[in-house]
Design a protein around this motif. Structure first.
Motif, PDB file in Angstrom:
ATOM      1  N   ALA A  70      44.953  33.906  47.488  1.00  0.00           N
ATOM      2  CA  ALA A  70      43.972  32.903  47.071  1.00  0.00           C
ATOM      3  C   ALA A  70      43.107  33.416  45.923  1.00  0.00           C
ATOM      4  O   ALA A  70      42.820  32.681  44.965  1.00  0.00           O
ATOM      5  N   ILE A  71      42.687  34.675  45.988  1.00  0.00           N
ATOM      6  CA  ILE A  71      41.853  35.252  44.936  1.00  0.00           C
ATOM      7  C   ILE A  71      42.588  35.264  43.599  1.00  0.00           C
ATOM      8  O   ILE A  71      42.071  34.792  42.574  1.00  0.00           O
ATOM      9  N   GLU A  72      43.803  35.797  43.589  1.00  0.00           N
ATOM     10  CA  GLU A  72      44.545  35.908  42.339  1.00  0.00           C
ATOM     11  C   GLU A  72      44.990  34.540  41.820  1.00  0.00           C
ATOM     12  O   GLU A  72      45.064  34.323  40.607  1.00  0.00           O
ATOM     13  N   GLY A  73      45.277  33.619  42.740  1.00  0.00           N
ATOM     14  CA  GLY A  73      45.613  32.268  42.311  1.00  0.00           C
ATOM     15  C   GLY A  73      44.447  31.616  41.584  1.00  0.00           C
ATOM     16  O   GLY A  73      44.623  30.979  40.533  1.00  0.00           O
ATOM     17  N   LEU A  74      43.235  31.777  42.107  1.00  0.00           N
ATOM     18  CA  LEU A  74      42.055  31.219  41.446  1.00  0.00           C
ATOM     19  C   LEU A  74      41.787  31.915  40.119  1.00  0.00           C
ATOM     20  O   LEU A  74      41.393  31.269  39.142  1.00  0.00           O
ATOM     21  N   ARG A  75      41.980  33.213  40.081  1.00  0.00           N
ATOM     22  CA  ARG A  75      41.749  33.956  38.832  1.00  0.00           C
ATOM     23  C   ARG A  75      42.649  33.489  37.703  1.00  0.00           C
ATOM     24  O   ARG A  75      42.325  33.674  36.526  1.00  0.00           O
ATOM     25  N   ALA A  76      43.774  32.865  38.051  1.00  0.00           N
ATOM     26  CA  ALA A  76      44.707  32.383  37.037  1.00  0.00           C
ATOM     27  C   ALA A  76      44.313  31.018  36.490  1.00  0.00           C
ATOM     28  O   ALA A  76      45.003  30.483  35.621  1.00  0.00           O
ATOM     29  N   THR A  77      43.220  30.454  36.996  1.00  0.00           N
ATOM     30  CA  THR A  77      42.726  29.169  36.504  1.00  0.00           C
ATOM     31  C   THR A  77      41.453  29.382  35.687  1.00  0.00           C
ATOM     32  O   THR A  77      40.819  30.436  35.765  1.00  0.00           O
ATOM     33  N   GLU A  78      41.062  28.383  34.905  1.00  0.00           N
ATOM     34  CA  GLU A  78      39.868  28.487  34.071  1.00  0.00           C
ATOM     35  C   GLU A  78      38.602  28.415  34.924  1.00  0.00           C
ATOM     36  O   GLU A  78      38.539  27.651  35.899  1.00  0.00           O
ATOM     37  N   ARG A  79      37.620  29.203  34.554  1.00  0.00           N
ATOM     38  CA  ARG A  79      36.320  29.112  35.199  1.00  0.00           C
ATOM     39  C   ARG A  79      35.741  27.731  34.909  1.00  0.00           C
ATOM     40  O   ARG A  79      35.819  27.232  33.789  1.00  0.00           O
ATOM     41  N   GLY A  80      35.160  27.103  35.908  1.00  0.00           N
ATOM     42  CA  GLY A  80      34.616  25.760  35.759  1.00  0.00           C
ATOM     43  C   GLY A  80      35.618  24.659  36.024  1.00  0.00           C
ATOM     44  O   GLY A  80      35.250  23.485  36.061  1.00  0.00           O
ATOM     45  N   ALA A  81      36.889  25.022  36.235  1.00  0.00           N
ATOM     46  CA  ALA A  81      37.929  24.022  36.451  1.00  0.00           C
ATOM     47  C   ALA A  81      37.864  23.440  37.856  1.00  0.00           C
ATOM     48  O   ALA A  81      37.289  24.034  38.775  1.00  0.00           O
ATOM     49  N   HIS A  82      38.481  22.284  38.016  1.00  0.00           N
ATOM     50  CA  HIS A  82      38.680  21.691  39.338  1.00  0.00           C
ATOM     51  C   HIS A  82      39.997  22.241  39.872  1.00  0.00           C
ATOM     52  O   HIS A  82      41.025  22.185  39.189  1.00  0.00           O
ATOM     53  N   VAL A  83      39.975  22.784  41.090  1.00  0.00           N
ATOM     54  CA  VAL A  83      41.155  23.445  41.640  1.00  0.00           C
ATOM     55  C   VAL A  83      41.339  23.046  43.107  1.00  0.00           C
ATOM     56  O   VAL A  83      40.377  23.033  43.876  1.00  0.00           O
ATOM     57  N   VAL A  84      42.570  22.743  43.479  1.00  0.00           N
ATOM     58  CA  VAL A  84      42.944  22.576  44.882  1.00  0.00           C
ATOM     59  C   VAL A  84      43.742  23.804  45.277  1.00  0.00           C
ATOM     60  O   VAL A  84      44.754  24.116  44.642  1.00  0.00           O
ATOM     61  N   VAL A  85      43.274  24.527  46.299  1.00  0.00           N
ATOM     62  CA  VAL A  85      43.987  25.698  46.805  1.00  0.00           C
ATOM     63  C   VAL A  85      44.630  25.329  48.135  1.00  0.00           C
ATOM     64  O   VAL A  85      43.928  24.927  49.066  1.00  0.00           O
ATOM     65  N   ARG A  86      45.926  25.468  48.224  1.00  0.00           N
ATOM     66  CA  ARG A  86      46.644  25.175  49.460  1.00  0.00           C
ATOM     67  C   ARG A  86      47.213  26.465  50.037  1.00  0.00           C
ATOM     68  O   ARG A  86      47.822  27.264  49.333  1.00  0.00           O
ATOM     69  N   SER A  87      47.002  26.644  51.324  1.00  0.00           N
ATOM     70  CA  SER A  87      47.439  27.855  52.012  1.00  0.00           C
ATOM     71  C   SER A  87      47.854  27.498  53.426  1.00  0.00           C
ATOM     72  O   SER A  87      47.282  26.586  54.037  1.00  0.00           O
ATOM     73  N   ASP A  88      48.843  28.232  53.980  1.00  0.00           N
ATOM     74  CA  ASP A  88      49.207  28.011  55.381  1.00  0.00           C
ATOM     75  C   ASP A  88      48.457  28.964  56.298  1.00  0.00           C
ATOM     76  O   ASP A  88      48.783  29.080  57.481  1.00  0.00           O
ATOM     77  N   SER A  89      47.440  29.656  55.766  1.00  0.00           N
ATOM     78  CA  SER A  89      46.618  30.569  56.559  1.00  0.00           C
ATOM     79  C   SER A  89      45.347  29.863  57.028  1.00  0.00           C
ATOM     80  O   SER A  89      44.453  29.566  56.237  1.00  0.00           O
TER      81      SER A  89
END
Length: 210
Positions: free
Chosen positions: A56-75
């Motif tokens: 989750a951390i590295e996935g978010l780091r690959a997006t722009e700061r300030g962006a709208h992001v949906v993070v999906r995880s099976d955890s």
């Protein structure tokens, strides 16, 4: 005229060969234009939950700061903490990093069923397993494409029919439960907390690492 919200979609997953043991994380990032990027990483001695967090951390780091992001995880460990504010007893260093990355963006966390019909989630799982085995996308390694569980097992309607038929064939003490880690239905012999998890290796690692 209002424009549609442009957002990133991140699928994150973690894997561990032992708990602790060699582990890996995987992430698939789809940008607002539909372009997908695959990432993974390796840790020689870690736990499954730490790798779920790193995905989750590295996935978010690959997006722009300030962006709208949906993070999906099976955890559920990750998603329930971020959405329901579950108590965090371990891994405070990684929770701090995840909180910081989430605070820098407009993030929504969503739980998805593991090892199921979502091909992008299955892809993130493949990347995490690769990482645990030391095979990194950054080094040129690529996961093999596999059929999704939906193709291999049939429709959800078929699964429901099988569950109904199975109910009449359970042995004394057995029950059909939903795995606390991946959400899949399985036959449990009953008893303690360890029987809340299916027999899949990743789910058993989470069960025994709590």
């Amino acid at each position: 005229m209002a424009t549609a919200l442009r957002e990133y979609l991140v699928y994150a997953d973690g894997s561990c060969l032992g708990n602790p043991g060699p582990g890996g994380w995987g992430a698939v990032i789809r940008d607002p234009d539909g372009v997908e990027t695959e990432l993974n990483g390796h840790d020689p001695s870690t736990t499954n939950n730490r790798m779920e967090l790193m995905g989750a951390i590295e996935g978010l780091r690959a997006t722009e700061r300030g962006a709208h992001v949906v993070v999906r995880s099976d955890s559920r460990y990750v998603v329930n903490s971020m959405t329901l504010h579950y108590k965090r007893n371990k891994n405070h260093d990684l929770w701090k990093l995840l909180d910081a990355e989430a605070a820098a963006r407009h993030v929504r966390f969503e739980w998805v069923r593991g090892h199921d019909a979502d091909p992008i989630n299955n892809r993130a799982d493949e990347l995490a397993v690769m990482g645990a085995n030391g095979r990194l996308v950054a080094d040129g390694a690529l996961p093999e494409k596999k059929k999704t569980r939906a193709t291999a097992r049939g429709s959800k309607t078929d699964d429901s029919a099988a569950e109904i038929e199975l109910m009449g064939r359970l042995k004394p003490g057995e029950s059909i439960r939903e795995c606390a880690a991946c959400g899949a239905k399985f036959v449990s012999p009953g008893g303690g907390n360890e029987n809340d998890f299916c027999s899949h290796a990743r789910c058993q690692l989470e069960a025994r690492g709590r």
